[in-house]
Scaffold this active site. Structure first.
Site, PDB file in Angstrom:
ATOM      1  N   HIS A 643     -18.118  27.856   9.639  1.00  0.00           N
ATOM      2  CA  HIS A 643     -18.119  26.403   9.435  1.00  0.00           C
ATOM      3  C   HIS A 643     -19.035  25.665  10.407  1.00  0.00           C
ATOM      4  O   HIS A 643     -19.867  24.855   9.991  1.00  0.00           O
ATOM      5  CB  HIS A 643     -16.687  25.859   9.577  1.00  0.00           C
ATOM      6  CG  HIS A 643     -16.626  24.361   9.594  1.00  0.00           C
ATOM      7  ND1 HIS A 643     -16.821  23.587   8.454  1.00  0.00           N
ATOM      8  CD2 HIS A 643     -16.411  23.490  10.617  1.00  0.00           C
ATOM      9  CE1 HIS A 643     -16.722  22.312   8.762  1.00  0.00           C
ATOM     10  NE2 HIS A 643     -16.469  22.229  10.074  1.00  0.00           N
ATOM     11  N   ARG A 763     -17.288  15.075  22.745  1.00  0.00           N
ATOM     12  CA  ARG A 763     -16.840  15.275  21.374  1.00  0.00           C
ATOM     13  C   ARG A 763     -15.549  14.517  21.087  1.00  0.00           C
ATOM     14  O   ARG A 763     -15.311  14.087  19.965  1.00  0.00           O
ATOM     15  CB  ARG A 763     -16.665  16.773  21.138  1.00  0.00           C
ATOM     16  CG  ARG A 763     -16.377  17.137  19.690  1.00  0.00           C
ATOM     17  CD  ARG A 763     -16.258  18.656  19.506  1.00  0.00           C
ATOM     18  NE  ARG A 763     -17.470  19.333  19.959  1.00  0.00           N
ATOM     19  CZ  ARG A 763     -17.512  20.232  20.915  1.00  0.00           C
ATOM     20  NH1 ARG A 763     -16.403  20.560  21.538  1.00  0.00           N
ATOM     21  NH2 ARG A 763     -18.635  20.794  21.273  1.00  0.00           N
ATOM     22  N   THR A 807      -8.636  28.380  20.137  1.00  0.00           N
ATOM     23  CA  THR A 807      -9.882  27.627  20.026  1.00  0.00           C
ATOM     24  C   THR A 807     -10.323  27.521  18.581  1.00  0.00           C
ATOM     25  O   THR A 807     -10.736  26.458  18.116  1.00  0.00           O
ATOM     26  CB  THR A 807     -10.978  28.341  20.838  1.00  0.00           C
ATOM     27  OG1 THR A 807     -10.570  28.400  22.188  1.00  0.00           O
ATOM     28  CG2 THR A 807     -12.281  27.596  20.725  1.00  0.00           C
ATOM     29  N   GLY A 819     -16.189  26.001  19.227  1.00  0.00           N
ATOM     30  CA  GLY A 819     -14.918  26.278  19.867  1.00  0.00           C
ATOM     31  C   GLY A 819     -14.997  27.369  20.914  1.00  0.00           C
ATOM     32  O   GLY A 819     -13.989  27.977  21.246  1.00  0.00           O
ATOM     33  N   LEU A 822     -15.549  26.184  26.185  1.00  0.00           N
ATOM     34  CA  LEU A 822     -14.673  26.325  27.337  1.00  0.00           C
ATOM     35  C   LEU A 822     -14.370  27.781  27.646  1.00  0.00           C
ATOM     36  O   LEU A 822     -14.135  28.142  28.797  1.00  0.00           O
ATOM     37  CB  LEU A 822     -13.372  25.550  27.105  1.00  0.00           C
ATOM     38  CG  LEU A 822     -13.535  24.019  27.044  1.00  0.00           C
ATOM     39  CD1 LEU A 822     -12.182  23.362  26.977  1.00  0.00           C
ATOM     40  CD2 LEU A 822     -14.316  23.500  28.237  1.00  0.00           C
TER      41      LEU A 822
END
Length: 873
Positions: A643, A763, A807, A819, A822
């Site tokens: 995605h 974000r 995530t 994702g 981090l």
């Protein structure tokens, strides 16, 4: 440890047993092989000589597929040899090998043919073989009495007892008698009777041996069904010393254990007595024979043989004790009599071997010359001391001075010097203090009793002191061995990896200065390499012996029957998963490693093997953990790529299609907006791909920390500059003190980590929201805090935001993005010894992510460096 190459099953052994040559063992074996060949079994004859006296058997042999035998360099004189390597390289399902007890030619891999058979069985190859009962090791002495001939080629009984099938080939003894050939005279009647007697005796032994095997098979059939069957109860102990008949006693014990289906042990009690070279050879030969026959060898140290044997029998739950006849002591009964008197509940068997009984223990009379000089000196000192106090003390009290001298000599030396001191003290006491003095005459009866009492007490005192000295020496030796085991276990318990385990073991073993050690393992290519110890290159023969020991899990080399031409004795350290290492031992003098040392090394090898297994398991668990993390990374990447990477590509594709389709119809402002959107999405796509690459490198350990000293302000400024288009809609605040310590880090990686944190904050920040980047230090660590005004993260979920699956599914990092930012940040900070924490955002809203980096001792800067640092801040 890989199990590649290990067969799924062990081969089946079928033994064709006969009473004597000529009963038809070879023909029966060839007939059975013909049946297997017709059934489609792939077989080859390994080594079977064509029987000249049996044309039918020769024809059967010629019709079977053959494995060509080997010959040495002396082809005309050297006998045929089994091509063991040829059979292993192209293994048949079944092979035929005659004469199981035959000895191999010098220089062969194994000394005996039955060892070749064991290697073939271990490789999963079925074997048909033949053997005569006269070649059974346990029957060797009995056959000597029956036939007058000693059989030198023997096979251990356990090899035949463990065979899957035992086929008895029997013929009446009269059919085996030699007939009269053409031109020969009629055989002598006495010779015929003697031959018939021997053949009949051999037939009886063969039938008894087969009956014992059938009885064992019957018990194995009953036991799995839980039905009543004779059970293995107790144990058989056989006690030996250095008697010439010790080997005969061991063979009898092996046969008795087989008949009763009992496990058995050979026990020798070391009383500290001095054994001459002949007695030592007899003892060692009996111990080696017991090991070959499948018995356990135990050596105990104590002063009293009978009580020690009884105590050991109680500890091992033995119910049968076998010994030879012993010669009684002058003052007490022999070992056999004391066992019969003390061994309640034990079945005591005394085998009348027919030779001389076991000699009494030869006490160590011959001490060192210095010990005898000590006895003379002690007597002189005691005489002088007694003479000086003779005017004060009465005569009976003076004898205590001489008794003290005898006691001291016995404790400091051995029995011989103690007895000498007793005799000299007796003479000195008589000459100096018994009337008339300076004469051996004794006038008073009371003085005679005093002298005799003194002599008895001196002898008993010296004997007791010497015995205690021997016991102390034995206990000290036992304590040394126990301490070695405990010390090795302690060192191995502290070892964390394989190399540490090997180093700890070698450090403990090198206390034996008369031995050389090396520890071998497999390298990446699978070849043996020295991992610890003596690193001298191994000769080809030594390497072959080591390879064989590793592959088969059995000792080889010097002192064994396998590849014994070298100087090293190889002991495989084998666990449940196969060999962990190989211990090599050799004496500095080039002699065979003593049997007692080999047994102790085997005992030390058990904790060493366990430690190596533990280290291997820890390594495999760590590899499994890394593999799991890699799989999680791969799953997270696949979940995000579907995605998150498609979104910027879709925007870019739409903008480019619009430009191509409408062309000049699009105004300049709209064209510029489409191009800027394409550029921004391309930059975002580049960051995504960079994150994917960094995460992959983290998962495979590919990130290399090329550290250097860098100012924190430079990292913050560079990161914010790269994110300037993303930060444009927000109100950015920075808080950097004027004086900040330098960081010793990989600047590009820390910058990437800060970019990921800032981008994550952007974000989730609302339009025109505040975003604050603050840097501070407490001397131990430097903190870079990034705060936003987004929706925030519930306290219960703050520990999960760095989880891969979390995530990919939900959390504070939703919306656009892979994702992984981090997760990459956490990996980079962890590689630098830092961490990331999560807290509340600005004025109680949003989230604060703080990067913690450790501070090292600051470098000495010159004036130019200080000016550059000040300008950067």
């Amino acid at each position: 440890m890989s199990n590649a190459g290990i067969p799924a099953r062990r081969g089946r052994l079928t033994v064709f047993l006969g009473a004597a040559p000529g009963v038809g063992k070879t023909r029966a074996m060839l007939q059975a092989a013909q049946v297997q060949l017709r059934l489609g079994v792939a077989l080859r004859v390994g080594l079977v000589a064509a029987p000249d006296a049996d044309p039918e058997a020769a024809a059967l042999l010629a019709s079977l597929p053959q494995q060509p035998p080997k010959r040495g360099a002396e082809q005309a004189t050297r006998p045929l040899e089994l091509d063991l390597d040829g059979l292993l390289a192209d293994p048949p399902a079944l092979t035929l090998i005659a004469e199981l007890a035959h000895a191999n030619p010098p220089g062969s891999r194994h000394a005996k043919r039955w060892q070749d058979v064991q290697e073939l069985l271990a490789a999963g190859i079925d074997v048909y073989t033949t053997v005569n009962v006269q070649h059974m090791e346990s029957l060797n002495s009995q056959l000597l009495d029956l036939t007058g001939l000693r059989v030198h080629e023997t096979v251990p009984d356990w090899v035949v007892q463990e065979a899957d099938e035992l086929v008895l080939i029997d013929r009446p003894p009269r059919e085996l008698l030699p007939g009269r050939s053409a031109g020969q005279a009629e055989p002598d009647a006495d010779q015929q009777r003697a031959s018939l007697t021997r053949l009949t005796a051999l037939r009886e032994l063969a039938l008894q041996f087969a009956a014992t095997r059938v009885d064992a098979d019957l018990q194995r059939c009953y036991r799995p069904h839980g039905q009543s069957a004779p059970a293995l109860l107790g144990r058989l102990l056989v006690g030996i010393d250095g008697n010439p008949q010790a080997e005969h006693l061991v063979r009898h014990a092996s046969r008795l254990a087989q008949r009763r289906q009992l496990p058995w042990s050979l026990v020798h009690v070391d009383t500290g007595a001095v054994l001459d070279e002949t007695a030592r050879r007899h003892l060692q030969a009996a111990q080696r024979l017991a090991e070959n026959l499948g018995g356990e060898v135990v050596s105990l140290r104590a002063a009293d043989v009978s009580s020690t044997l009884i105590q050991h029998a109680i500890e091992r739950r033995a119910n049968v004790l076998l010994i030879g006849p012993s010669r009684p002591h002058q003052l007490r009964p022999g070992v056999a009599e004391r066992l019969l008197r003390q061994g309640r509940g034990l079945e005591i068997n005394i085998l009348n071997i027919g030779g001389a009984p076991s000699p009494r223990a030869q006490l160590p009379r011959m001490g060192r010359l210095g010990d005898y000089l000590l006895a003379v000196l002690a007597t002189l000192i005691a005489s002088a001391a007694a003479w000086s106090i003779s005017s004060v003390l009465e005569l009976p009290n003076i004898s205590l001075v001489f008794l003290l001298a005898v006691l001291l000599v016995g404790v400091r030396s051995s029995l011989g010097p103690a007895l000498l001191c007793s005799a000299l003290s007796f003479l000195a006491y008589d000459l100096l203090f018994i009337s008339p003095t300076f004469s051996l005459d004794v006038h008073h009866k009371a003085d005679i009793l005093t002298l005799l009492f003194f002599l008895v007490m001196a002898v008993l005192t010296g004997n007791l002191a010497a015995r205690q000295r021997r016991q102390m020496d034995a206990l000290r030796e036992t304590q040394t061995e126990t301490a070695a085991l405990l010390e090795l276990s302690r060192k191995l318990g502290a070892a964390t990896d394989r190399q540490a385990v090997l180093d700890a073991a070698l450090q403990q073993l090198t206390h034996w200065h008369d031995l050389d050690f090396c520890l071998l393992g497999r390298d990446v290519a699978g070849a043996l390499q020295v991992e610890a110890g003596l690193s001298a290159p191994l000769r080809e023969g030594e390497r072959n012996a080591a390879e064989w020991a590793w592959q088969h899990g059995q000792p080889s080399g010097m002192g064994t029957h396998t590849l014994a031409n070298g100087r090293w004795w190889w002991l495989p350290l084998t666990g449940k998963e196969g060999p962990q290492a190989l211990l090599g031992v050799r004496t500095k003098q080039g002699s065979t490693v003593p049997a007692a040392r080999r047994r102790l090394l085997k005992a030390l090898g058990q904790p060493l093997t366990q430690a190596l297994t533990r280290a291997q398991l820890a390594q495999e668990l760590e590899a499994a953990r890394l593999q799991t993390e890699t799989e999680q990374l791969r799953s997270a990447l696949l979940a995000s790529v579907s995605h998150d990477l498609r979104t910027p590509l879709t925007v870019m594709h739409g903008a480019i299609d619009s430009l191509l389709t409408l062309g000049e119809q699009i105004g300049a402002e709209d064209r510029r907006e489409l191009l800027e959107s394409t550029r921004n999405e391309a930059e975002r796509l580049d960051r995504y791909i960079q994150n994917l690459l960094d995460m992959t490198r983290l998962g495979h350990g590919g990130l290399k920390l090329e550290r250097d000293w860098v100012a924190p302000a430079d990292i913050v400024a560079s990161s914010l500059q790269r994110l300037q288009p993303v930060l444009a809609p927000l109100r950015l605040e920075t808080a950097l003190p004027d004086e900040l310590p330098l960081l010793y880090v990989h600047a590009a990686l820390i910058e990437q980590a800060l970019i990921n944190v800032v981008e994550n904050a952007v974000r989730f920040s609302p339009a025109a929201g505040r975003l604050r980047v603050a840097v501070d230090s407490d001397g131990a660590e430097l903190r870079i805090a990034v705060s936003d005004e987004g929706p925030g993260i519930p306290p219960a979920e703050r520990e999960k935001i760095f989880d891969m699956f979390y995530t990919a599914a939900r959390g504070d990092r939703g919306g656009k993005g892979t994702g992984l930012g981090l997760a990459i940040c956490l990996g980079i900070l962890g590689a630098h010894g830092g961490s990331v924490t999560v807290g509340d955002g600005l004025e109680g809203r949003g989230t604060t992510l703080t990067l913690h980096l450790p501070l090292l001792a600051q470098p000495q800067l010159d004036e130019a460096d200080r000016d550059d640092q000040g300008e950067a801040q």
